[in-house]
Design an enzyme around this catalytic site. Structure first.
Site, PDB file in Angstrom:
ATOM      1  N   HIS A   1      -0.563  -8.854   8.644  1.00  0.00           N
ATOM      2  CA  HIS A   1      -0.676  -7.432   8.304  1.00  0.00           C
ATOM      3  C   HIS A   1      -0.313  -6.508   9.474  1.00  0.00           C
ATOM      4  CE1 HIS A   1      -2.495  -9.092   4.829  1.00  0.00           C
ATOM      5  NE2 HIS A   1      -3.717  -9.183   5.291  1.00  0.00           N
TER       6      HIS A   1
ATOM      7  N   LYS B   1       0.852  -1.209   0.000  1.00  0.00           N
ATOM      8  CA  LYS B   1       0.000   0.000   0.000  1.00  0.00           C
ATOM      9  C   LYS B   1       0.879   1.248   0.000  1.00  0.00           C
ATOM     10  CE  LYS B   1      -3.934  -2.327   2.073  1.00  0.00           C
ATOM     11  NZ  LYS B   1      -5.248  -2.255   1.481  1.00  0.00           N
TER      12      LYS B   1
ATOM     13  N   GLU C   1     -12.763  -3.143   9.433  1.00  0.00           N
ATOM     14  CA  GLU C   1     -13.536  -3.450   8.221  1.00  0.00           C
ATOM     15  C   GLU C   1     -15.025  -3.362   8.517  1.00  0.00           C
ATOM     16  OE1 GLU C   1     -11.819  -6.680   5.613  1.00  0.00           O
ATOM     17  OE2 GLU C   1     -11.221  -7.390   7.581  1.00  0.00           O
TER      18      GLU C   1
END
Ligand code: BG6
Length: 487
Positions: free
Chosen positions: A237, A179, A213
Site C-alpha cells: 500500500h 480508493k 489504524e
C-alpha cells in the site's frame, strides 16, 4: 452506464472473512446501483463450509447482509442479488473436484473471473487445477495479498501462476489503488496545469504518507505475527501510494502507461544502506494503552501472537527517490496499528517563500501545503496564507477545500466495488503488475534482512499514541515534524 459485459465471477474462499466483509458487499452495491453488472452475470461461490446453495444463501443472509448498505438494505435489490448467486462445494485440495466446477459454469456466458480470496498457499494448486480442466481460457484471475513473504516466495507464486495465466489475465489487488482520492490525485495532477510545475524538488520540501489504524491485529494474530507492518502495509500500500504521488505524467491512462511510470519510481528508490538503518527506519510494537476511552491490550498478549514476539506493528521510514524530479526530497512513510487515530493521508509540504516581504509570519508552518486525505472523510485541501481581517498585516493559514461528498453527492464507490468492476471489464491500470511487485520487494528486503540480522527488539509504544518517539525524532533531524505534531 449500462453494461453488457457478461461474466461468471467465481469466488474461491466464498465463506471467508474477505468475501463476507468486502467482496460480496461490493458486488451487491454494484448490483443495487443498476446498470453496472450485466443482468446475465453470475456469482459462483466455492466453499467447503456449506453443503449446497440453500445453506450458502443462508450464510450470506446471516453474515454478508449486515455488511452492506450502511443506510439499510434495499430488500428488493437484495432478493434479486441472491438470484445471481450459485454455489459449488469442492475440496480445493482435490484437483479432481474441479470437474464439478467446470460442469457448473461451462454453459454460463461471458468472461470468467476467478477470485482467489484464499490463503496464498492455495494459489498455485488452484491455478493448476483450473488449467487441468481447461478453465484458464477466456478468464481472468484475481490474487489477493499477501503475495509471498519475500522476493523469492513472491517470484515462486508469480512463476507458477504465470505458467498458466498470461500477465494480462492476472489482476493483483492492492485495494488502496481503488480508493477514490487516489484516483483524484491523478485527476488533480494530470488534469490541471496548476500543480504540475510545482510538483518537483524545486518547490517541494518533503512529503509524508501516513496510514494509521486504531485497530489492533484483531483475529489475525497468527498471520500478522509472521508478517509485520513492513510486509503487510509498506511493501504494497505505502509504496503504491508513493509511486502514484511521485510518478511522471503518463502518456495516457491505459494500464501499461500508468504502470510503466509507477515502476520507474519504484526502481529509482534509493537503496537503504544497512549502516544507516537506525537513521532512516523506525520499527515499533504496541503495548497496552487507551484508545477512545477503552483500554486495549499489548500486542504480545493478543491471541495468536508469541509472547516474546519481535514483530513490528509500526514502521516509519525516510525514503529518497533518485531522479531529477525528486533528488534530495525526503518522503516520510508511516504506518501502524493501535495508533491515536484512523487516518490515511498524503501531505505535500511546499517550500516557504525565499524571502518574506510580509514579515516572519509569512514563513510560519501550516501553509504552503496540500493534504490529500484518503480516509476518513475524503478531501483534498490546499493550505495557503491569507491576511487576517482588520488592522495590520497579520497572516493566518486558511484552506481551499475539495470535499468530494459535497461536490458529488452521488456515485461514491468503495475501493473493492471499483476494482471488481475493473476486473469484470478488463481494466488493468489499478492492479499491480509483476515487475512493480518485484521492484517493491527488492527495495524492502534489505530492511527486513537488516532487522533480522541485528535482532534488535522493536521500540515499544503505548496504544493510542502516534508510535515510538524515534519516529518524531527522525523527522526533527530534517527540521520537520508529522502533520499532527504541528497543532
Ligand atoms: C490490509 C492489511 O491490506 O489493509 C490490514 O492487511 C489493514 O492489516 C488493512 O488493516 C487496512 O485497510 P483499510 O482500507 O481499512 O485502511
Amino acid at each position: 452506464m449500462q453494461t453488457d459485459s457478461s461474466f461468471t465471477f467465481v469466488l474461491f474462499g466464498g465463506t471467508g472473512d474477505l468475501s463476507m466483509r468486502k467482496i460480496l458487499p461490493a458486488l451487491f452495491e454494484a448490483h443495487r446501483a443498476g446498470g453496472m453488472l450485466a443482468d446475465s452475470g453470475k456469482i459462483v461461490a466455492v466453499a467447503r463450509h456449506a453443503t449446497d446453495r440453500r445453506e450458502y444463501i443462508e450464510w450470506v443472509n446471516e453474515h454478508v447482509k449486515p455488511h452492506v448498505s450502511k443506510n439499510g438494505v434495499d430488500e428488493t435489490a437484495w432478493a434479486s442479488f441472491l438470484e445471481r448467486i450459485e454455489f459449488v462445494n469442492i475440496d480445493l485440495g482435490k484437483a479432481e473436484d474441479f470437474v464439478h466446477l467446470r460442469d457448473a459454469i461451462k454453459d454460463l456466458p461471458g468472461i470468467r473471473v476467478f477470485y482467489l480470496a484464499t490463503g496464498p498457499s492455495l494459489f498455485v494448486p488452484i491455478c493448476h487445477a483450473l488449467a487441468s480442466v481447461g478453465l484458464n481460457e477466456n478468464s481472468r484471475i484475481v490474487l489477493e495479498k499477501p503475495l509471498g513473504y519475500d522476493l523469492k516466495s513472491s517470484n515462486a507464486i508469480n512463476d507458477a501462476v504465470g505458467e498458466i495465466f498470461a500477465e494480462e489475465q492476472i489482476y493483483r489487488i492492492d485495494h488502496y489503488l481503488g480508493k477514490e482520492p487516489v484516483q483524484n490525485l491523478l485527476a488533480l495532477r494530470f488534469g490541471n496545469a496548476l500543480f504540475e510545475p510545482l510538483w518537483r524538488r524545486e518547490w517541494v520540501e518533503s512529503i509524508q504518507i501516513t496510514i494509521a489504524e486504531e485497530l489492533g491485529v484483531e483475529a489475525r494474530g497468527d498471520f500478522y505475527d509472521n508478517t509485520g507492518a513492513l510486509r503487510d502495509m509498506v511493501q504494497n500500500h505505502l509504496l503504491q501510494l508513493l509511486s502514484i504521488v511521485a510518478m511522471e505524467p503518463p502518456h495516457s491512462m491505459d494500464s501499461d502507461s500508468v504502470r510503466d511510470e509507477k515502476l520507474r519510481v519504484l526502481r529509482a528508490l534509493k537503496p537503504i544502506d544497512p549502516r544507516d538503518i537506525g537513521k532512516v527506519a523506525v520499527r515499533g510494537q504496541y503495548h497496552s494503552g487507551v484508545i477512545r476511552g477503552t483500554a486495549v491490550p499489548a500486542y504480545a498478549t493478543e491471541s495468536g501472537v508469541r509472547p516474546d514476539s519481535t514483530t513490528e506493528t509500526f514502521v516509519a521510514l525516510k525514503v529518497e527517490i533518485e531522479n531529477w524530479r525528486w533528488a534530495g526530497v525526503p518522503f516520510f512513510l508511516r504506518t501502524g496499528k493501535r495508533l491515536a487515530d484512523r487516518v490515511a493521508e498524503i501531505v505535500v509540504n511546499f517550500r516557504a517563500v525565499p524571502h518574506s516581504a510580509l514579515g516572519a509570519s509569512a514563513l510560519r508552518a501550516g501553509a504552503n501545503r496540500l493534504v490529500i486525505r484518503l480516509q476518513p472523510n475524503e478531501t483534498i485541501r490546499l493550505y495557503c496564507l491569507a491576511k487576517q481581517p482588520g488592522e495590520g498585516m497579520n497572516l493566518a493559514s486558511v484552506h481551499l477545500d475539495l470535499a468530494f461528498d459535497q461536490f458529488f453527492r452521488e456515485g461514491q464507490m468503495e475501493a473493492y466495488q471499483r476494482l471488481l468492476l475493473d476486473v469484470i471489464n478488463g481494466r488493468l491500470a489499478l492492479f499491480v503488475r509483476r515487475d512493480e511487485q518485484e521492484a517493491a520487494w527488492r527495495w524492502v528486503e534489505p530492511i527486513l534482512n537488516e532487522w533480522k540480522v541485528s535482532n534488535k527488539p522493536p521500540k515499544p509504544y503505548a496504544s493510542g499514541t502516534w508510535g515510538p518517539a524515534a519516529s518524531s525524532a527522525m523527522l526533527a533531524q530534517h527540521g520537520t515534524c508529522w502533520l499532527e505534531e504541528e497543532n
